[in-house]
Design a protein around this motif. Structure first.
Motif, PDB file in Angstrom:
ATOM      1  N   GLU A  68       1.063  -2.842  33.909  1.00 42.93           N
ATOM      2  CA  GLU A  68       2.027  -2.947  35.007  1.00 42.93           C
ATOM      3  C   GLU A  68       3.454  -2.842  34.508  1.00 42.93           C
ATOM      4  O   GLU A  68       4.395  -2.860  35.298  1.00 42.93           O
ATOM      5  CB  GLU A  68       1.835  -4.282  35.740  1.00 42.93           C
ATOM      6  N   TRP A 363       1.312  -0.328  39.925  1.00 41.97           N
ATOM      7  CA  TRP A 363       1.451  -1.682  40.473  1.00 41.97           C
ATOM      8  C   TRP A 363       0.311  -2.554  39.956  1.00 41.97           C
ATOM      9  O   TRP A 363       0.477  -3.736  39.713  1.00 41.97           O
ATOM     10  CB  TRP A 363       1.451  -1.620  42.005  1.00 41.97           C
ATOM     11  N   ARG A 364      -0.845  -1.947  39.791  1.00 43.98           N
ATOM     12  CA  ARG A 364      -1.995  -2.709  39.290  1.00 43.98           C
ATOM     13  C   ARG A 364      -2.913  -1.748  38.549  1.00 43.98           C
ATOM     14  O   ARG A 364      -3.163  -0.629  39.014  1.00 43.98           O
ATOM     15  CB  ARG A 364      -2.738  -3.324  40.480  1.00 43.98           C
TER      16      ARG A 364
ATOM     17  N   LYS B 146       1.892 -11.587  39.862  1.00 43.48           N
ATOM     18  CA  LYS B 146       3.146 -10.866  39.641  1.00 43.48           C
ATOM     19  C   LYS B 146       4.288 -11.808  39.285  1.00 43.48           C
ATOM     20  O   LYS B 146       5.257 -11.408  38.657  1.00 43.48           O
ATOM     21  CB  LYS B 146       3.511 -10.082  40.910  1.00 43.48           C
TER      22      LYS B 146
END
Lengths: 406, 173
Positions: A68, A363-364, B146
């Motif tokens: 990421e 993003w992933r 995140k």
């Protein structure tokens, strides 16, 4: 050490109130037969395995998190370090996913070379798996006998990529560099030597009575259970299920070459070894079909913004210089989307699930690594067997810690 | 195959299917309510025609700052009977919410669910052994989230940095 105490507490919970005479044995984390750093806590009654608990994570590097942060080409170096016995297969799996997302068509020459390298890597992986399995069971000469040929393949990889272990071979849209002039003839020589060596290996190790009795019927899993546990690759085929991503969901030119899928009967350690032996022969068959037909042409796709322009043009042309900077600083442009692409790595189905939001980095990133699914079946495979058989079972599964922990 | 499954799920499970985002993907996917997950998975597995008998992959995505609810658990099922056709089920999950475990349907979901619990912090109800799998037992936080700082805990400025870093970059050209 806090970590150790916690772990001891944890095992205390799982294995509390051991019946009299039962023992807890730690197999690993650092044990020659664990193929990396893995721990198995095994409860035994005499020589019989009653229960086990597997502890993984000792070589976890959080590659998915790194993915990421890195750009798509940078993540390639992480894939090198997953299954480090056959690195190009991981490289190719990742790059094919990214190319699919970007809808890039690579030149035929690139696909040919990628397929040849894939199959060479599969041979390298299986040599190690079968050879080390012999070592774990006390037979060293089999590995030595084949290692010479593995070394020959390494030399080809070294000439081609400049590295032996961490090849970082592909790039989005092509290859890092073109093949060298003797590439084809050298591979032919390797295959010529490998063919009789495999037969000799089979006579030397697999037909050996001790090896046979220590592996036949050991660590077996029925086809249904293997599917239920998410097995793939040689371990699933050994249980008699002829699934192969190369046939079922063809990528590259696998639908255009002839090869057979070897299957076993009872999924035992011996069957897994035999399936791998036959797969090596099939890999050589694929290489032989491709090696003379490598088409002429460029070694990367003619798509702007994906490939570093040649240096002489960078030095004399403003546009090329800008491209160069853009690719180095911002990486390749992958449109928003989500893709899952799987390839048949040496160990089974290697899948990459990538979520892109159109930014520099994904993003992933998620890696479906085959070892992870095998190893969770380990308790079921060894329960009720002898302690010594756990070694044969683990070796035949080809658990590679770098791939398992990822 | 695509149409048949879509039709089947729409008629049989219309009340649990959630509206879908338009995603550019190579998979057929359905977004479903988390309570209905075991039923849908079991039905797809047992259906004689579809026979999604193989759990291909199980993972999760953290949409922090992009979408609500925050997480999505993603299941990939494969039907060997239908030329290895793949189907993706997506289950939106908010923070602190539990997802029903499917270990009783697919034993292979055991470790992947533990991995998601460990690295993303999404708990699974009815899981036989919901413990950390990869990180040590005393590890604090869930590293794949995140908002977990890249250089380890204690550097919270990175959260802000992470959410804004690529927003203004010119990469569309």
């Amino acid at each position: 050490m806090v970590m150790y105490e916690k772990t001891a507490e944890h095992f205390g919970k799982k294995f509390k109130d051991l019946p009299e005479g039962h023992l807890l044995v730690n197999l690993g984390p650092s044990h020659p037969a664990t193929h990396g750093i893995l721990q198995n806590v095994i409860q035994i009654d005499g020589e019989r395995v009653v229960d086990t608990e597997s502890v993984i994570g000792y070589v976890h590097r959080c590659f998915e998190k790194l993915g990421e942060r890195y750009d798509y080409n940078q993540f390639l170096v992480c894939t090198d370090r997953m299954n480090y016995v056959s690195t190009p297969l991981n490289n190719i799996g990742w790059i094919l996913t990214v190319e699919k997302m970007m809808q890039i068509q690579v030149p035929e020459r690139v696909t040919y070379v990628r397929m040849i390298i894939s199959e060479l890597s599969r041979i390298m992986d299986h040599i190690i798996c079968n050879g080390i399995m012999g070592v774990d069971l006390g037979a060293f000469s089999g590995l030595l006998h084949l290692f010479h040929h593995r070394e020959n393949i390494y030399q080809i990889l070294e000439k081609l990529t400049g590295a032996r272990l961490t090849t970082t071979f592909c790039r989005v849209g092509g290859m890092e560099r073109d093949i060298y002039p003797e590439f084809q003839s050298e591979i032919k020589t390797v295959i010529k030597g490998l063919k009789p060596a495999l037969d000799e290996f089979q006579d030397l190790l697999i037909r050996n009575k001790i090896f046979n009795e220590r592996t036949a019927g050991i660590g077996g899993l029925s086809a249904d259970r293997a599917i239920a546990y998410g097995f793939s690759g040689p371990n699933l085929r050994a249980a008699g299920v002829p699934w192969d991503v190369r046939k079922d969901d063809p990528y590259m030119f696998y639908d255009k070459v002839d090869f057979d899928i070897p299957v076993g009967e009872d999924g035992s350690a011996l069957d897994r070894t035999l399936v791998r032996m036959e797969e090596m022969r099939q890999s050589m068959r694929i290489i032989e079909q491709l090696i003379d037909g490598i088409p002429e042409g460029p070694y990367h796709a003619d798509v702007p913004h994906t490939f570093l322009p040649p240096k002489d043009r960078v030095y004399h042309n403003m546009e090329e210089l800008i491209y160069h900077f853009k690719i180095i600083m911002h990486g390749v442009k992958v449109p928003p989307g989500e893709y899952y692409m799987s390839t048949e790595a040496a160990n089974g189905e290697l899948g990459f699930y990538v979520v892109s939001e159109g930014e520099k980095s994904p993003w992933r990133v998620h890696v479906r690594r085959p070892c992870f699914w095998y190893y969770q079946a380990f308790p079921e495979l060894v329960k009720g067997g002898l302690l010594a058989d756990t070694i044969a079972t683990m070796s035949s599964l080809n658990v590679i810690a770098g791939e398992l922990d990822c | 195959m695509k149409d048949t499954i879509t039709e089947y799920l729409n008629s049989r499970f219309s009340e649990v299917l959630l509206p879908q985002r338009d995603i550019n993907t190579n998979l057929l996917y359905f977004t479903i309510k988390k309570e209905a997950l075991p039923t849908v998975v079991q039905t797809l597995k047992d259906h004689p025609e579809f026979a999604f008998t193989y759990l291909n992959d199980l993972t999760s995505v953290d949409w922090l700052g992009k979408r609500e609810p925050r997480f999505e658990v993603v299941y990939l099922l494969r039907s060997p009977k239908n030329k290895h056709f793949r189907l993706q089920l997506r289950v939106p999950v908010g923070e602190g919410e539990e997802v029903p475990s499917i270990v009783s349907i697919f034993p292979s979901a055991n470790w992947p669910e533990r991995e998601v619990y460990d690295l993303m912090g999404i708990p699974f109800s009815n899981h036989p052994q919901l413990e950390r799998l990869i990180m040590p037992d005393n590890f604090i936080g869930h590293p794949l989230r995140k908002d977990y700082p890249l250089e380890g805990p204690g550097q919270d400025y990175l959260i802000e940095d992470l959410l804004t870093i690529h927003v203004n970059e010119d990469i569309a050209g």
